[in-house]
Design an enzyme around this catalytic site. Structure first.
Site, PDB file in Angstrom:
ATOM      1  N   ASP A 116       0.881  -1.161   0.000  1.00 40.66           N
ATOM      2  CA  ASP A 116       0.000   0.000   0.000  1.00 40.66           C
ATOM      3  C   ASP A 116       0.924   1.218   0.000  1.00 40.66           C
ATOM      4  O   ASP A 116       2.094   1.124   0.392  1.00 40.66           O
ATOM      5  CB  ASP A 116      -0.880  -0.030   1.250  1.00 40.66           C
ATOM      6  CG  ASP A 116      -1.824   1.162   1.318  1.00 40.66           C
ATOM      7  OD1 ASP A 116      -2.303   1.601   0.250  1.00 40.66           O
ATOM      8  OD2 ASP A 116      -2.060   1.662   2.426  1.00 40.66           O
ATOM      9  N   LEU A 117       0.413   2.346  -0.425  1.00 36.99           N
ATOM     10  CA  LEU A 117       1.263   3.544  -0.509  1.00 36.99           C
ATOM     11  C   LEU A 117       1.130   4.413   0.740  1.00 36.99           C
ATOM     12  O   LEU A 117       2.082   4.584   1.501  1.00 36.99           O
ATOM     13  CB  LEU A 117       0.904   4.349  -1.754  1.00 36.99           C
ATOM     14  CG  LEU A 117       1.699   5.640  -1.989  1.00 36.99           C
ATOM     15  CD1 LEU A 117       3.187   5.342  -2.123  1.00 36.99           C
ATOM     16  CD2 LEU A 117       1.185   6.356  -3.240  1.00 36.99           C
ATOM     17  N   ASP A 118      -0.071   4.959   0.946  1.00 39.03           N
ATOM     18  CA  ASP A 118      -0.289   5.865   2.072  1.00 39.03           C
ATOM     19  C   ASP A 118      -0.126   5.137   3.403  1.00 39.03           C
ATOM     20  O   ASP A 118      -0.807   4.144   3.662  1.00 39.03           O
ATOM     21  CB  ASP A 118      -1.698   6.471   2.009  1.00 39.03           C
ATOM     22  CG  ASP A 118      -1.878   7.348   0.786  1.00 39.03           C
ATOM     23  OD1 ASP A 118      -0.892   7.573   0.073  1.00 39.03           O
ATOM     24  OD2 ASP A 118      -3.013   7.809   0.549  1.00 39.03           O
ATOM     25  N   TRP A 160      -9.941  16.996   3.061  1.00 43.04           N
ATOM     26  CA  TRP A 160     -11.335  16.664   3.400  1.00 43.04           C
ATOM     27  C   TRP A 160     -11.908  17.691   4.366  1.00 43.04           C
ATOM     28  O   TRP A 160     -13.076  18.084   4.247  1.00 43.04           O
ATOM     29  CB  TRP A 160     -11.405  15.280   4.036  1.00 43.04           C
ATOM     30  CG  TRP A 160     -11.363  14.107   3.116  1.00 43.04           C
ATOM     31  CD1 TRP A 160     -10.490  13.049   3.159  1.00 43.04           C
ATOM     32  CD2 TRP A 160     -12.243  13.819   2.014  1.00 43.04           C
ATOM     33  NE1 TRP A 160     -10.766  12.148   2.166  1.00 43.04           N
ATOM     34  CE2 TRP A 160     -11.844  12.586   1.452  1.00 43.04           C
ATOM     35  CE3 TRP A 160     -13.335  14.497   1.456  1.00 43.04           C
ATOM     36  CZ2 TRP A 160     -12.495  12.017   0.360  1.00 43.04           C
ATOM     37  CZ3 TRP A 160     -13.979  13.919   0.367  1.00 43.04           C
ATOM     38  CH2 TRP A 160     -13.564  12.703  -0.174  1.00 43.04           C
ATOM     39  N   SER A 206     -11.876   4.058  -0.882  1.00 49.34           N
ATOM     40  CA  SER A 206     -11.833   4.941  -2.042  1.00 49.34           C
ATOM     41  C   SER A 206     -12.349   6.332  -1.715  1.00 49.34           C
ATOM     42  O   SER A 206     -12.984   6.560  -0.686  1.00 49.34           O
ATOM     43  CB  SER A 206     -12.663   4.352  -3.182  1.00 49.34           C
ATOM     44  OG  SER A 206     -14.041   4.387  -2.849  1.00 49.34           O
ATOM     45  N   ARG A 207     -12.108   7.257  -2.638  1.00 50.75           N
ATOM     46  CA  ARG A 207     -12.577   8.633  -2.472  1.00 50.75           C
ATOM     47  C   ARG A 207     -14.103   8.686  -2.380  1.00 50.75           C
ATOM     48  O   ARG A 207     -14.657   9.383  -1.527  1.00 50.75           O
ATOM     49  CB  ARG A 207     -12.075   9.487  -3.634  1.00 50.75           C
ATOM     50  CG  ARG A 207     -12.245  11.000  -3.409  1.00 50.75           C
ATOM     51  CD  ARG A 207     -11.773  11.765  -4.625  1.00 50.75           C
ATOM     52  NE  ARG A 207     -10.440  11.339  -5.039  1.00 50.75           N
ATOM     53  CZ  ARG A 207      -9.945  11.519  -6.247  1.00 50.75           C
ATOM     54  NH1 ARG A 207     -10.677  12.087  -7.192  1.00 50.75           N
ATOM     55  NH2 ARG A 207      -8.725  11.120  -6.544  1.00 50.75           N
ATOM     56  N   SER A 210      -2.580   0.526  -4.415  1.00 51.88           N
ATOM     57  CA  SER A 210      -3.205   1.627  -3.678  1.00 51.88           C
ATOM     58  C   SER A 210      -4.516   2.042  -4.321  1.00 51.88           C
ATOM     59  O   SER A 210      -4.627   2.091  -5.550  1.00 51.88           O
ATOM     60  CB  SER A 210      -2.250   2.834  -3.649  1.00 51.88           C
ATOM     61  OG  SER A 210      -2.904   3.979  -3.144  1.00 51.88           O
ATOM     62  N   SER A 211      -5.501   2.352  -3.481  1.00 53.37           N
ATOM     63  CA  SER A 211      -6.789   2.825  -3.998  1.00 53.37           C
ATOM     64  C   SER A 211      -6.713   4.261  -4.503  1.00 53.37           C
ATOM     65  O   SER A 211      -7.634   4.739  -5.168  1.00 53.37           O
ATOM     66  CB  SER A 211      -7.856   2.732  -2.894  1.00 53.37           C
ATOM     67  OG  SER A 211      -8.034   1.397  -2.484  1.00 53.37           O
ATOM     68  N   ASP A 251      -1.309  -0.990   6.175  1.00 55.47           N
ATOM     69  CA  ASP A 251      -1.441  -0.360   7.489  1.00 55.47           C
ATOM     70  C   ASP A 251      -2.902  -0.178   7.879  1.00 55.47           C
ATOM     71  O   ASP A 251      -3.184   0.352   8.950  1.00 55.47           O
ATOM     72  CB  ASP A 251      -0.724   0.999   7.523  1.00 55.47           C
ATOM     73  CG  ASP A 251      -1.474   2.065   6.738  1.00 55.47           C
ATOM     74  OD1 ASP A 251      -2.031   1.729   5.662  1.00 55.47           O
ATOM     75  OD2 ASP A 251      -1.514   3.219   7.196  1.00 55.47           O
TER      76      ASP A 251
END
Length: 211
Positions: free
Chosen positions: A9-11, A25, A48-49, A114-115, A170
């Protein structure tokens, strides 16, 4: 178990953009008079967003049309990309960078799962766009975590079977996605105490001990 590839995953794993997401946000919500705080923000991890927006709108005083929701997501993403402009190669720790290089030296294939639709922008900002063998992100998937699609596509790009890949996450939703897809999972950060994580680590460096 033969591990031939690792999907990250990235973030929150390779780098941290959580605060940038929160600030974007928060500005969007404040502008529209929607209550939003860090506790609600925790529920957005790994989703997701569009799914994140639905969670935020639970506190809204009105119903939003699909067009209005699209406008809110666009506003948030524009704010987020402005904040990302501050990212540099310094946003990747020496521990992460050194570990990635060692994993590659061991002959492992490495990918991002990543999403985020801004994955390539972030990787470019932190100097890792050309480092990974594959990138599966929000621009090529239709289902967000806990659906395993993003990891399945990453494994496909690497030309590896799911069972021959580690997924490093994470967020609980990411671990759930890994399990659903038949991947071996490594939980770090918030997911390091998640019971569904096959391996639990406290530092990125510990991945070396698992391969």
């Amino acid at each position: 178990m033969e591990i031939k590839g690792i999907i990250f995953d990235l973030d929150g794993v390779i780098c941290s953009t959580d605060e940038y997401h929160y600030q974007a946000w928060k500005k969007m919500a404040d502008h529209d008079g929607i209550y939003f705080d860090r506790k609600i923000n925790e529920r957005l991890r790994g989703v997701s967003r569009a799914a994140s927006l639905e969670i935020i709108l639970e506190k809204a005083d009105k119903q939003y049309s699909d067009e209005e929701k699209l406008a809110l997501m666009t506003k948030k993403n524009d704010l987020y990309k402005e904040l990302l402009s501050a990212m540099t190669e310094a946003d990747v720790s020496k521990e992460v960078l050194d570990t990635l290089k060692e994993l590659r030296a061991k002959g492992l294939k490495l990918a991002i799962g990543s999403s985020s639709q801004n994955t390539k922008l972030i990787l470019s900002r932190i100097g890792l766009l050309d480092f990974f063998d594959g990138i599966s992100d929000g621009t090529i998937i239709s289902q967000s975590k806990p659906n395993p699609e993003v990891f399945i596509k990453a494994a496909g790009i690497l030309q590896l079977k799911n069972e021959n890949c580690f997924v490093v996450e994470d967020a609980e939703a990411g671990i759930d996605a890994a399990v659903a897809g038949g991947f071996h999972s490594i939980g770090i950060g918030s997911a390091s105490s998640y019971e569904k994580a096959e391996h639990k680590i406290n530092s990125f460096r510990e991945i070396i001990n698992l391969v």
